[in-house]
Write an enzyme that holds these catalytic residues in place. Structure first.
Site, PDB file in Angstrom:
ATOM      1  N   GLU A 267       0.850  -1.196   0.000  1.00  0.00           N
ATOM      2  CA  GLU A 267       0.000   0.000   0.000  1.00  0.00           C
ATOM      3  C   GLU A 267       0.875   1.231   0.000  1.00  0.00           C
ATOM      4  O   GLU A 267       1.899   1.277   0.688  1.00  0.00           O
ATOM      5  CB  GLU A 267      -0.880   0.083   1.258  1.00  0.00           C
ATOM      6  N   GLU A 321     -13.907   5.647  -0.465  1.00  0.00           N
ATOM      7  CA  GLU A 321     -14.787   4.768   0.310  1.00  0.00           C
ATOM      8  C   GLU A 321     -15.513   5.587   1.371  1.00  0.00           C
ATOM      9  O   GLU A 321     -14.921   5.988   2.368  1.00  0.00           O
ATOM     10  CB  GLU A 321     -13.969   3.641   0.942  1.00  0.00           C
ATOM     11  N   LYS A 324     -15.625   4.659   5.431  1.00  0.00           N
ATOM     12  CA  LYS A 324     -14.448   4.501   6.276  1.00  0.00           C
ATOM     13  C   LYS A 324     -14.509   5.484   7.436  1.00  0.00           C
ATOM     14  O   LYS A 324     -14.835   6.656   7.259  1.00  0.00           O
ATOM     15  CB  LYS A 324     -13.167   4.725   5.463  1.00  0.00           C
ATOM     16  N   GLU A 330      -9.362   9.852   5.153  1.00  0.00           N
ATOM     17  CA  GLU A 330      -9.496   8.400   5.068  1.00  0.00           C
ATOM     18  C   GLU A 330     -10.504   7.973   4.009  1.00  0.00           C
ATOM     19  O   GLU A 330     -10.412   6.882   3.456  1.00  0.00           O
ATOM     20  CB  GLU A 330      -9.905   7.819   6.420  1.00  0.00           C
TER      21      GLU A 330
END
Length: 454
Positions: A267, A321, A324, A330
């Site tokens: 990542e 997303e 999250k 985030e």
């Protein structure tokens, strides 16, 4: 020395080739880059459309999942995209035995491989960041057991590893001082790296300059021009934080005698939006970081301590997303919005940054997907369940009273459901794979009021 006919011919060919390359340059080779496909959102497109989009529209040829969701795994069948699937931390204890590892493979790999190109199994995620000593103690045994189970099953191409945050390091600045946390270095990391060396599998780390920058070091984190940071031991001046973090990991590995083990970037990314007043978190800086990251890891340049290396790399992440938790950033690491439009141009789209969904199917139905004659009833039922659970696929016609309910057989119902999925997903060959139980036909299977073309 006098020129011979051979020298004259060589000169002629060299000049001719040079002219040809100037007029007709060689096409650029597409690069290999991966992406993390997270699903903590309530607005994401169906996995089949995601797989088709990545195959049709992007240079992304590898995808990392944070679980072993069967719908996601099956969606990549036939695409050729290399898939990393994850066994959750909660499975590590059972995976540490051969019987547990074998059972896990039977449930999570065997139904999909090799139709889906499962390339790597991640055992847990950032396990060393937890405080669960029992879990940590079983991590290396789980790697070994899963590797042995894969070999016993004949799945020799699937690798095993586990991703680590940079919290595994007790020292990282300057990079030459890199070392693993005391107590874990010899007990955990030495046997783990020995496993990776012997099995020829990568040590996976998650370097995030985003989590290590300050206002003063922003340009250093973003690959932008800056004075750099000097390592007095190696006499190297580092001009970007990514290289420094990678070399700190290498130094820790090398300190234990395992500097030859391959490193994969599991990542790394940068958010495009953050909380009010957050410096360095915007679309331009996200584009700068991820664009330079991709160019760097695919260039073959390596790092100062690992020259000429390429790093298998997975950008975080594919989509924003919205579910999250935590700060705004985030929820904004995505390269794409749920409608497949790019948040910014990171250089992964074929033909520029226009984005959009997967290549649409041609107008007018001329091909249909049905089940092969030899498919078992269990496989047909699994295909029905998968197709009909996909958002956007209408299986109402094969319900009792529907125009396609009769004949009430698994074969007939699977034919309709598999075709409905195939038409919905965009009519790509791989959308009719279904674990090699689907086949594309050119004769319309519609009959009576049961229409396969709508």
């Amino acid at each position: 020395m006098a020129k011979t006919p051979y020298h004259s011919l060589t000169l002629f060919l060299t000049l001719s080739l040079t002219i040809l390359l100037l007029v007709y340059p060689l096409p650029s080779t597409s690069f290999s880059i991966g992406v993390n496909y997270g699903a903590l959102a309530d607005n994401l497109p169906p996995p089949a459309q995601v797989a088709a989009f990545l195959k049709d529209r992007t240079f992304i040829d590898r995808v990392k999942l944070f679980d072993s969701n069967p719908d996601m795994i099956r969606a990549f069948a036939g695409t050729g995209i290399a898939l990393t699937i994850t066994a959750p931390n909660s499975d590590i204890l059972s995976l540490s035995t051969l019987s547990g590892a074998t059972t896990w493979l039977t449930n999570n790999v065997s139904p999909f491989y090799p139709a889906t190109n499962i390339s790597l199994i991640a055992v847990g995620n950032e396990v060393l960041a937890t405080s669960d000593r029992n879990l940590i103690a079983h991590l290396v045994p789980a790697l070994r057991s899963l590797s042995a189970a894969l070999s016993a099953a004949g799945f020799h191409q699937i690798r095993v590893s586990t991703p680590h945050s940079l919290g595994i390091l007790s020292a990282s600045e300057p990079p030459s001082s890199g070392r693993f946390r005391r107590g874990y270095d010899r007990v955990i990391f030495a046997p783990m790296l020995d496993f990776h060396r012997k099995s020829k599998t990568p040590f996976v780390v998650n370097p995030y300059p985003y989590f290590g920058y300050s206002n003063r070091t922003l340009n250093y984190a973003l690959f932008k021009p800056n004075p750099g940071f000097f390592d007095p031991v190696t006499q190297i001046n580092y001009t970007n934080m990514f290289e420094a973090q990678m070399d700190a990991v290498f130094s820790a590995m090398n300190r234990l005698g395992y500097g030859d083990v391959e490193i994969t970037v599991g990542e790394s990314g940068w958010p495009s939006a953050g909380d009010a007043g957050q410096v360095g978190v915007n679309v331009d800086d996200a584009a700068a970081y991820n664009g330079e990251l991709i160019r760097h890891v695919t260039s073959g340049k390596g790092t100062p301590l690992m020259p000429n290396r390429t790093f298998e790399t997975y950008v975080f992440s594919l989509f924003n997303e919205d579910l999250k938790p935590g700060p705004t950033a985030e929820r904004n690491f995505g390269l794409f919005r749920p409608d497949f439009t790019p948040v910014y141009d990171a250089g992964v789209l074929r033909g520029g940054a226009q984005g959009g969904g997967p290549t649409p199917a041609p107008t007018g139905t001329t091909e249909w997907c049905v089940a092969t004659g030899g498919a078992s009833e269990a496989a047909l039922q699994a295909n029905i369940d998968y197709a009909c659970s996909t958002a956007g696929v209408d299986c109402g016609p094969i319900q009792a009273g529907g125009p396609c309910f009769q004949p009430n057989t698994a074969q007939a119902h699977a034919n309709y459901a598999m075709n409905a999925y195939y038409q919905f997903a965009g009519r790509h060959d791989f959308n009719c794979d279904f674990g090699r139980t689907g086949v594309i036909v050119t004769n319309d299977p519609s009959n009576g009021d049961c229409n396969y073309s709508t």
